[in-house]
Motif scaffolding. Structure first.
Motif, PDB file in Angstrom:
ATOM      1  N   ILE A   8       0.839  -1.195   0.000  1.00 26.97           N
ATOM      2  CA  ILE A   8       0.000   0.000   0.000  1.00 26.97           C
ATOM      3  C   ILE A   8       0.876   1.248   0.000  1.00 26.97           C
ATOM      4  O   ILE A   8       2.071   1.194   0.286  1.00 26.97           O
ATOM      5  CB  ILE A   8      -0.977   0.009   1.201  1.00 26.97           C
ATOM      6  CG1 ILE A   8      -0.235   0.052   2.529  1.00 26.97           C
ATOM      7  CG2 ILE A   8      -1.945  -1.164   1.126  1.00 26.97           C
ATOM      8  CD1 ILE A   8      -1.140   0.239   3.742  1.00 26.97           C
ATOM      9  N   ASP A   9       0.261   2.370  -0.324  1.00 32.36           N
ATOM     10  CA  ASP A   9       0.966   3.647  -0.319  1.00 32.36           C
ATOM     11  C   ASP A   9       1.542   3.905   1.072  1.00 32.36           C
ATOM     12  O   ASP A   9       0.887   3.648   2.075  1.00 32.36           O
ATOM     13  CB  ASP A   9       0.000   4.772  -0.702  1.00 32.36           C
ATOM     14  CG  ASP A   9      -0.573   4.575  -2.092  1.00 32.36           C
ATOM     15  OD1 ASP A   9       0.166   4.828  -3.053  1.00 32.36           O
ATOM     16  OD2 ASP A   9      -1.737   4.146  -2.201  1.00 32.36           O
ATOM     17  N   ALA A  97     -10.211  -4.310  -4.421  1.00 34.24           N
ATOM     18  CA  ALA A  97     -10.685  -3.631  -3.210  1.00 34.24           C
ATOM     19  C   ALA A  97     -11.739  -2.577  -3.543  1.00 34.24           C
ATOM     20  O   ALA A  97     -12.592  -2.263  -2.721  1.00 34.24           O
ATOM     21  CB  ALA A  97      -9.516  -2.994  -2.467  1.00 34.24           C
ATOM     22  N   ALA A  98     -11.693  -2.066  -4.768  1.00 31.79           N
ATOM     23  CA  ALA A  98     -12.669  -1.068  -5.214  1.00 31.79           C
ATOM     24  C   ALA A  98     -13.926  -1.716  -5.795  1.00 31.79           C
ATOM     25  O   ALA A  98     -14.883  -1.021  -6.134  1.00 31.79           O
ATOM     26  CB  ALA A  98     -12.039  -0.141  -6.239  1.00 31.79           C
ATOM     27  N   GLY A  99     -13.902  -3.061  -5.948  1.00 23.77           N
ATOM     28  CA  GLY A  99     -15.105  -3.751  -6.402  1.00 23.77           C
ATOM     29  C   GLY A  99     -14.991  -4.536  -7.695  1.00 23.77           C
ATOM     30  O   GLY A  99     -15.937  -5.226  -8.083  1.00 23.77           O
ATOM     31  N   ALA A 100     -13.868  -4.459  -8.397  1.00 23.30           N
ATOM     32  CA  ALA A 100     -13.709  -5.236  -9.633  1.00 23.30           C
ATOM     33  C   ALA A 100     -13.532  -6.717  -9.277  1.00 23.30           C
ATOM     34  O   ALA A 100     -12.980  -7.055  -8.228  1.00 23.30           O
ATOM     35  CB  ALA A 100     -12.507  -4.733 -10.430  1.00 23.30           C
ATOM     36  N   LYS A 148      -7.134  -0.209   4.038  1.00 22.44           N
ATOM     37  CA  LYS A 148      -7.357  -1.444   4.806  1.00 22.44           C
ATOM     38  C   LYS A 148      -7.842  -2.558   3.884  1.00 22.44           C
ATOM     39  O   LYS A 148      -7.385  -3.700   3.966  1.00 22.44           O
ATOM     40  CB  LYS A 148      -8.371  -1.210   5.930  1.00 22.44           C
ATOM     41  CG  LYS A 148      -7.816  -0.450   7.111  1.00 22.44           C
ATOM     42  CD  LYS A 148      -8.871  -0.274   8.196  1.00 22.44           C
ATOM     43  CE  LYS A 148      -8.299   0.450   9.393  1.00 22.44           C
ATOM     44  NZ  LYS A 148      -9.307   0.633  10.457  1.00 22.44           N
ATOM     45  N   LYS A 149      -8.768  -2.224   2.989  1.00 19.99           N
ATOM     46  CA  LYS A 149      -9.278  -3.215   2.024  1.00 19.99           C
ATOM     47  C   LYS A 149      -8.164  -3.670   1.077  1.00 19.99           C
ATOM     48  O   LYS A 149      -8.061  -4.845   0.743  1.00 19.99           O
ATOM     49  CB  LYS A 149     -10.433  -2.629   1.202  1.00 19.99           C
ATOM     50  CG  LYS A 149     -11.714  -2.449   1.953  1.00 19.99           C
ATOM     51  CD  LYS A 149     -12.769  -1.874   1.009  1.00 19.99           C
ATOM     52  CE  LYS A 149     -14.062  -1.575   1.709  1.00 19.99           C
ATOM     53  NZ  LYS A 149     -15.047  -0.971   0.791  1.00 19.99           N
TER      54      LYS A 149
END
Length: 186
Positions: A8-9, A97-100, A148-149
């Protein structure tokens, strides 16, 4: 060698890559540092995808990666060790994590990617990663709930893709030593 750094960033990928580059060059290695998204035509479009669906973003990242993979293969054939800040794992983690759909993301990347010699997952608590980024401009991806996701997605795919997990909470020099040990074994 082709060495990918994921996380993650704020996990310290860029700092670690710079330190490893210096160590490898001191060992008389030819080193190429690269990142995704690239600074090519498609990579520049990605910087302005606010409001795009996760699927649209994934297609842009994958298109950028297709060109990038060709360059990586060229550098490797020229004798370079390639240190890459993000690769396919980022698309799998961030866009899922965004839904794809994760399986769809794997499929669209399967024909255009190459297997790294090692992928280092810089694992860190998102709260700590955001603390590291204090004072800098945060991107739209750098929100605690989303990170977190993304972290959970990374941890979920780590075994399938044989990522080597590193505790990114440790001191930078300790991390560099751990990764150099992994590289030497390769």
């Amino acid at each position: 060698m082709f060495i990918v750094f994921e996380g993650i960033d704020g996990s310290g990928k860029s700092l670690i890559i710079e330190k490893l580059k210096d160590k490898l060059k001191a060992s008389k290695k030819k080193v190429m540092v690269t990142a995704e998204p690239t600074d090519g035509k498609i990579g520049k479009i990605i910087a302005d995808t606010e409001g795009f669906t996760p699927e649209c973003e994934a297609l842009l990242f994958t298109a950028d990666r297709s060109d990038h993979t060709k360059k990586i293969q060229e550098w490797i054939s020229q004798g370079y060790d390639v240190l890459c800040d993000r690769y396919v794992g980022s698309t799998l983690a961030y866009q899922s994590a965004a839904g794809a759909d994760l399986n769809w993301l794997k499929t669209i990347n399967s024909k255009i990617t190459i297997k790294p010699d090692v992928t280092i997952l810089m694992d860190i608590d998102p709260k700590i990663s955001l603390e590291r980024k204090k004072g800098s401009q945060l991107s739209r991806f750098e929100k605690l709930g989303y990170l977190k996701k993304v972290r959970e997605a990374y941890l979920s795919i780590a075994n399938d893709f044989e990522f080597t997990k590193i505790d990114a909470n440790k001191d930078c020099e300790i991390i560099v030593k751990e990764i150099m040990s992994i590289i030497r074994k390769l």
